[in-house]
Motif scaffolding. Structure first.
Motif, PDB file in Angstrom:
ATOM      1  N   SER A  41       0.861  -1.193   0.000  1.00  0.00           N
ATOM      2  CA  SER A  41       0.000   0.000   0.000  1.00  0.00           C
ATOM      3  C   SER A  41       0.892   1.237   0.000  1.00  0.00           C
ATOM      4  O   SER A  41       0.935   1.991   0.971  1.00  0.00           O
ATOM      5  N   CYS A  42       1.598   1.444  -1.102  1.00  0.00           N
ATOM      6  CA  CYS A  42       2.525   2.573  -1.210  1.00  0.00           C
ATOM      7  C   CYS A  42       1.743   3.883  -1.221  1.00  0.00           C
ATOM      8  O   CYS A  42       0.785   4.034  -1.978  1.00  0.00           O
ATOM      9  N   LEU A  47      -2.450   4.727  -8.991  1.00  0.00           N
ATOM     10  CA  LEU A  47      -3.533   4.015  -9.660  1.00  0.00           C
ATOM     11  C   LEU A  47      -4.892   4.635  -9.352  1.00  0.00           C
ATOM     12  O   LEU A  47      -5.163   5.053  -8.225  1.00  0.00           O
ATOM     13  N   SER A  48      -5.751   4.634 -10.370  1.00  0.00           N
ATOM     14  CA  SER A  48      -7.100   5.184 -10.219  1.00  0.00           C
ATOM     15  C   SER A  48      -7.977   4.236  -9.411  1.00  0.00           C
ATOM     16  O   SER A  48      -7.642   3.061  -9.215  1.00  0.00           O
ATOM     17  N   GLU A  49      -9.117   4.734  -8.982  1.00  0.00           N
ATOM     18  CA  GLU A  49     -10.061   3.911  -8.222  1.00  0.00           C
ATOM     19  C   GLU A  49     -10.570   2.735  -9.050  1.00  0.00           C
ATOM     20  O   GLU A  49     -10.923   1.693  -8.509  1.00  0.00           O
ATOM     21  N   LYS A  50     -10.598   2.908 -10.372  1.00  0.00           N
ATOM     22  CA  LYS A  50     -11.063   1.835 -11.252  1.00  0.00           C
ATOM     23  C   LYS A  50     -10.098   0.658 -11.265  1.00  0.00           C
ATOM     24  O   LYS A  50     -10.491  -0.460 -11.596  1.00  0.00           O
ATOM     25  N   ARG A  51      -8.857   0.910 -10.894  1.00  0.00           N
ATOM     26  CA  ARG A  51      -7.837  -0.134 -10.989  1.00  0.00           C
ATOM     27  C   ARG A  51      -7.256  -0.563  -9.644  1.00  0.00           C
ATOM     28  O   ARG A  51      -6.945  -1.736  -9.451  1.00  0.00           O
ATOM     29  N   ARG A  52      -7.121   0.369  -8.725  1.00  0.00           N
ATOM     30  CA  ARG A  52      -6.444   0.065  -7.466  1.00  0.00           C
ATOM     31  C   ARG A  52      -7.180  -1.006  -6.672  1.00  0.00           C
ATOM     32  O   ARG A  52      -8.376  -0.890  -6.383  1.00  0.00           O
ATOM     33  N   PHE A 204       1.450  13.597  -8.857  1.00  0.00           N
ATOM     34  CA  PHE A 204       0.158  13.570  -8.187  1.00  0.00           C
ATOM     35  C   PHE A 204      -0.855  12.824  -9.046  1.00  0.00           C
ATOM     36  O   PHE A 204      -0.773  12.830 -10.276  1.00  0.00           O
ATOM     37  N   SER A 205      -1.814  12.198  -8.416  1.00  0.00           N
ATOM     38  CA  SER A 205      -2.995  11.651  -9.089  1.00  0.00           C
ATOM     39  C   SER A 205      -4.188  11.889  -8.171  1.00  0.00           C
ATOM     40  O   SER A 205      -4.031  12.334  -7.030  1.00  0.00           O
ATOM     41  N   ASP A 206      -5.376  11.591  -8.638  1.00  0.00           N
ATOM     42  CA  ASP A 206      -6.574  11.783  -7.807  1.00  0.00           C
ATOM     43  C   ASP A 206      -6.516  10.954  -6.536  1.00  0.00           C
ATOM     44  O   ASP A 206      -7.055  11.353  -5.496  1.00  0.00           O
ATOM     45  N   THR A 207      -5.843   9.801  -6.610  1.00  0.00           N
ATOM     46  CA  THR A 207      -5.870   8.880  -5.472  1.00  0.00           C
ATOM     47  C   THR A 207      -4.706   9.042  -4.497  1.00  0.00           C
ATOM     48  O   THR A 207      -4.792   8.597  -3.353  1.00  0.00           O
ATOM     49  N   ASN A 210      -3.859  13.392  -1.475  1.00  0.00           N
ATOM     50  CA  ASN A 210      -3.925  13.700  -0.038  1.00  0.00           C
ATOM     51  C   ASN A 210      -2.718  13.164   0.724  1.00  0.00           C
ATOM     52  O   ASN A 210      -2.178  13.840   1.621  1.00  0.00           O
ATOM     53  N   GLU A 211      -2.295  11.950   0.371  1.00  0.00           N
ATOM     54  CA  GLU A 211      -1.144  11.367   1.053  1.00  0.00           C
ATOM     55  C   GLU A 211       0.137  12.141   0.769  1.00  0.00           C
ATOM     56  O   GLU A 211       0.982  12.320   1.649  1.00  0.00           O
ATOM     57  N   LEU A 212       0.284  12.613  -0.458  1.00  0.00           N
ATOM     58  CA  LEU A 212       1.487  13.374  -0.812  1.00  0.00           C
ATOM     59  C   LEU A 212       1.487  14.758  -0.161  1.00  0.00           C
ATOM     60  O   LEU A 212       2.524  15.222   0.345  1.00  0.00           O
ATOM     61  N   ILE A 213       0.334  15.409  -0.156  1.00  0.00           N
ATOM     62  CA  ILE A 213       0.227  16.719   0.502  1.00  0.00           C
ATOM     63  C   ILE A 213       0.510  16.581   1.998  1.00  0.00           C
ATOM     64  O   ILE A 213       1.199  17.412   2.603  1.00  0.00           O
ATOM     65  N   LYS A 214       0.006  15.508   2.582  1.00  0.00           N
ATOM     66  CA  LYS A 214       0.209  15.249   4.007  1.00  0.00           C
ATOM     67  C   LYS A 214       1.701  15.163   4.353  1.00  0.00           C
ATOM     68  O   LYS A 214       2.123  15.528   5.449  1.00  0.00           O
ATOM     69  N   ARG A 215       2.486  14.705   3.381  1.00  0.00           N
ATOM     70  CA  ARG A 215       3.930  14.542   3.603  1.00  0.00           C
ATOM     71  C   ARG A 215       4.734  15.762   3.145  1.00  0.00           C
ATOM     72  O   ARG A 215       5.958  15.715   3.074  1.00  0.00           O
ATOM     73  N   GLY A 216       4.025  16.826   2.767  1.00  0.00           N
ATOM     74  CA  GLY A 216       4.699  18.069   2.438  1.00  0.00           C
ATOM     75  C   GLY A 216       5.138  18.216   0.999  1.00  0.00           C
ATOM     76  O   GLY A 216       5.980  19.063   0.681  1.00  0.00           O
TER      77      GLY A 216
END
Length: 373
Positions: A41-42, A47-52, A204-207, A210-216
């Protein structure tokens, strides 16, 4: 990096690239997404919601369910190879073997590379050995904890196992800002064992936003999905690595402006109708007339046939060359034809979904031409 900088970089380093990279750049690789299932769970997974975490199969942008569909897509794109990705394809190793074997048997000189994680099992790689040319290992836990020698030693062992069955084995990672020392340590450890190290620009991607922003992490500009600092990290590693292994940086502009464009052009050349125009970016232009009255459509059809103009009818629509459509409209204005219709020039992807990028209106149904007396 700008496109011209990428082109210069490729010119200087092309012969050093892994064969899978060369064919990707030329747009010759079928991207076969074998499953979205993955044991990891990197936080940066795009990956998009359609694939992840979904057990689905895609050939390029096309959702498929059979080997025949994968072969068809490869032919439509004039592919000379396949890149098998996921998720983790080795979680569905028998499916991977089935598709890989079929593609290799269908086409001559068909290069294959596959992405997997450091959790690979020797028996799985052994199953694929007769059909796999290149393996790329992604150390998923490498960026979720501090690097320790035990972890790196295990990664080296997995590379050595893979090398027993696959000619070319490398490591592929995202270039994460602030991890220059860790990446250099990784590179030094696998030097002399792995054939290459690929670093992809973090995006960045839609999925993963948030995780990337959270890490600065933040976008590097207003028009790109690439993350600020990722490119700089990659070139710091390249410039400070003193080993023999080749390290390749794949910026987002390379994937978007060169790899994707080349693949779209190849597919467009195979599927374009006689009346469609292929743009420099590999998109398709066509003219479109939409009628409320089928009798009006029939009248236009007679005119097109009289002048031997290529066209196609789709219910209440006529598709034709966009430049011819502009000429027809100008002529109809002069002769004041009593026909009510809408007309557009559309630009779309040559992919299976035919996604429309732009629609330029020429006339709308509010405008009605009257026949000149």
């Amino acid at each position: 990096m700008k496109v011209e900088d990428i082109e210069k970089y490729l010119e200087e380093n092309y012969t050093k690239l892994a064969e899978g990279c060369k064919r990707c750049i030329r747009g010759e690789k079928l991207v076969l997404f074998i499953t979205g299932l993955c044991e990891s769970s990197c936080y940066y997974c795009p990956l998009s919601e359609k694939r992840r975490k979904k057990d689905v199969i895609y050939a390029n942008e096309r959702l498929i369910t059979s080997v025949d569909e994968a072969i068809e897509e490869a032919k439509l794109c004039s592919s000379t190879g396949v890149g098998i990705t996921g998720g983790n394809p080795l979680l569905k190793v028998d499916r991977t073997l089935k598709y890989l074997k079929a593609l290799k048997n269908e086409f001559d000189d068909f290069h294959s590379h596959l992405y997997t994680t450091e959790n690979l099992k020797e028996d799985d790689v052994k199953k694929l050995k007769d059909y796999l040319d290149e393996l790329r290992i992604h150390p998923t836990k490498y960026f979720n904890k501090k690097v320790d020698e035990k972890y790196l030693d295990n990664l080296v062992k997995k590379i050595e196992i893979a090398k027993k069955y696959v000619d070319s084995v490398g490591v592929e990672i995202p270039s994460i800002p602030g991890m220059e020392k860790e990446i250099l340590k990784l590179a030094k450890k696998i030097d002399g064992v792995a054939d290459f190290l690929n670093m992809n620009e973090l995006e960045f991607s839609d999925t993963n936003y948030n995780e990337l922003i959270k890490r600065g992490f933040y976008p590097k500009d207003d028009v790109s999905n690439a993350i600020k600092g990722s490119e700089e990290t990659a070139f710091y590693v390249i410039n400070n690595f003193d080993g023999d292994m080749f390290i390749h940086f794949c910026p987002s502009v390379l994937k978007d402006a060169i790899q994707m464009k080349n693949r779209l052009i190849r597919r467009a050349e195979n599927i374009a109708k006689n009346y469609e125009i292929i743009t420099d970016e590999g998109l398709l232009l066509r003219g479109e007339m939409i009628f409320d009255n089928i009798d009006d459509l029939e009248e236009i059809k007679e005119i097109l046939e009289e002048y031997e103009i290529d066209y196609e009818i789709d219910n209440n629509k006529i598709y034709l060359n966009p430049f011819i459509l502009e000429d027809i409209i100008e002529e109809m204005k002069k002769q004041r034809f009593p026909i009510k219709f809408s007309a557009y020039i559309t630009e779309r992807y040559p992919t299976s979904d035919g996604l429309e990028v732009e629609r330029i209106p020429l006339i709308t149904k509010k405008l009605r031409f009257r026949r000149r007396r």
